[in-house]
Scaffold this active site. Structure first.
Site, short mmCIF file in Angstrom:
data_model
loop_
_atom_site.label_atom_id
_atom_site.label_comp_id
_atom_site.label_asym_id
_atom_site.label_seq_id
_atom_site.Cartn_x
_atom_site.Cartn_y
_atom_site.Cartn_z
N ARG A 47 1.07 -1.23 0.11
CA ARG A 47 0.09 0.22 0.08
C ARG A 47 1.70 1.41 -0.36
NH1 ARG A 47 -1.41 1.87 4.35
NH2 ARG A 47 -2.57 0.03 5.66
N TYR A 99 -15.77 18.35 -15.34
CA TYR A 99 -15.97 16.48 -15.61
C TYR A 99 -17.34 16.69 -14.35
CZ TYR A 99 -16.42 12.13 -15.22
OH TYR A 99 -16.39 10.12 -14.93
N ASP A 170 -6.21 19.45 -14.97
CA ASP A 170 -7.14 17.75 -15.70
C ASP A 170 -6.74 18.19 -16.82
OD1 ASP A 170 -8.51 15.40 -16.34
OD2 ASP A 170 -10.00 15.74 -15.14
N LYS A 195 -8.25 6.76 -20.07
CA LYS A 195 -8.89 6.76 -20.16
C LYS A 195 -7.55 6.84 -21.80
CE LYS A 195 -12.46 7.85 -18.92
NZ LYS A 195 -12.50 9.53 -18.06
#
Ligand SMILES: *Cc1c(COP(=O)(O)O)cnc(C)c1O
Length: 371
Positions: A47, A99, A170, A195
């Site tokens: 982690r 977004y 972004d 994406k």
């Protein structure tokens, strides 16, 4: 090094033990301590850090020209880490067409914790008028989703820097191949690596890249490792693999998008085409100044209205009617339907993610669907 070379080499190294030319996938969640109790490899628990995630973070940082990157399990997790790293009560300024997933996140999960305004961030006077004593962050998304609005990153960064406000961009739609926000004055870049970085519509991920390591970045690192919204070693491996072809995929995507935009602009059924690579785009001059390519998402509106838009998405054969973007296959969607009731998206608008099929086939498919 040039970006094509970085994409191939910055996320990979020959394995010391096996001499494998491609970095192996380390599935281990835990790493052996040495007799003194320390960790010889620098890894203790996955982690906190994992070799495949380190490789991914290294290539991401170099592609954006940043000091460090932090990888997350989705774009929304990356965005949320920025908001979680802010002091409660901080005011943030966001684009009015941010977004929708992140806009909803702020409105539901951060209601009462952060203050936010959704405004036209590309308007210097409007932006200045909304800055308050507790404003700590300006969020940018350019080109925006799905209206492909362009924000002048340098202009916003200059206003923000004068008041000690951080700017996050972004950069999902542009990718570092088309736009490098850190070089234009942003402090942090955010990506949905789901994406273009992934590029094949088969993995979810997100990333933040910082211009410099500082106290705010340490807080983000804490959110990443304490919150634990980290990508698996497998997902990191696949991302590093996909990133090697990112520069060439983007060249193909951008090439096809430009030709498709020009075709649509000359089509009788089309009302308007929104693509920053068209001279008719209202912010073409800003796009030209700050971008090295115009991305491969475009939207267009149909003169015949919403019903016809919905018919077109049902008649296409090569395009898939689906949300998302950035994969090798072309997608088309009626955007207002997915964004929900408070959408500002016109109901006759279709959003296209232009893929890597041959442009003649894509044009022929839209021709028959709109015919
Ligand atoms: C998809 C997307 C996100 C969210 O990323 P996920 O990986 O879906 O969580 C954020 N911003 C933009 C511009 C996006 O397209």
């Amino acid at each position: 090094m040039k970006i094509e070379t970085i994409a191939i080499h910055a996320g990979n190294h020959v394995d010391e033990t096996s001499k494998a030319a491609i970095q192996p996938i380390v599935m281990a969640t835990t790493f052996e301590r040495n007799p003194e109790g320390g960790y010889d490899s620098g890894y203790s628990y996955s982690r906190a850090a994992n070799p495949n995630r380190s490789a991914l973070e290294n290539v991401l940082a170099q592609l954006e020209g940043g000091a460090e990157a932090a990888a997350f399990s989705s774009g929304n997790a990356a965005g949320m880490s920025v908001f979680q790293a802010l002091e409660p009560g901080t005011h943030i300024i966001c684009p009015d067409d941010m977004y929708h997933g992140l806009r909803n996140q702020l409105k539901t999960l951060f209601k009462g914790i952060l203050e936010f305004d959704f405004i036209d961030v590309n308007h210097a006077e409007i932006l200045k008028a909304h800055i308050k004593p507790n404003t700590g962050l300006i969020w940018l998304e350019t080109p925006s989703n799905p209206l492909l609005k362009i924000t002048d990153i340098k202009m916003v960064a200059a206003i923000a820097a004068a008041q000690n406000i951080k700017v996050v961009c972004d950069n999902t739609f542009a990718t570092p191949l088309c736009q490098r926000p850190l070089a234009l004055g942003a402090d942090l870049v955010m990506h949905s690596t789901t994406k273009y970085f992934g590029g094949h519509s088969d993995l979810m991920g997100g990333a933040l890249i910082t211009k410099e390591t500082n106290e705010f970045w340490e807080k983000i690192r804490n959110v990443q490792t304490m919150g634990g919204a980290i990508p698996s070693p497998m997902d990191c491996y696949y991302l590093v693999r996909s990133i090697k072809t990112l520069p060439y995929r983007i060249k193909g995507h951008v090439h096809n998008a430009q030709l498709l935009a020009e075709y649509l602009e000359n089509h009788d059924s089309v009302e308007e085409v929104l693509y920053p690579g068209l001279q008719s785009h209202p912010q073409y001059a800003i796009a030209k100044a700050q971008m090295t390519g115009y991305g491969a998402v475009l939207s267009f509106t149909l003169k015949a209205g919403e019903a016809e838009a919905k018919r077109v998405v049902n008649r296409v054969e090569i395009f898939t009617q689906a949300t998302s973007l950035g994969g090798v296959e072309s997608l088309i969607e009626h955007r207002a339907s997915i964004e929900g009731p408070d959408t500002k998206t016109p109901f006759n608008l279709l959003r296209v993610s232009v893929g890597l099929e041959h442009i003649d086939d894509l044009i022929a498919d839209l021709e028959q669907a709109m015919g």
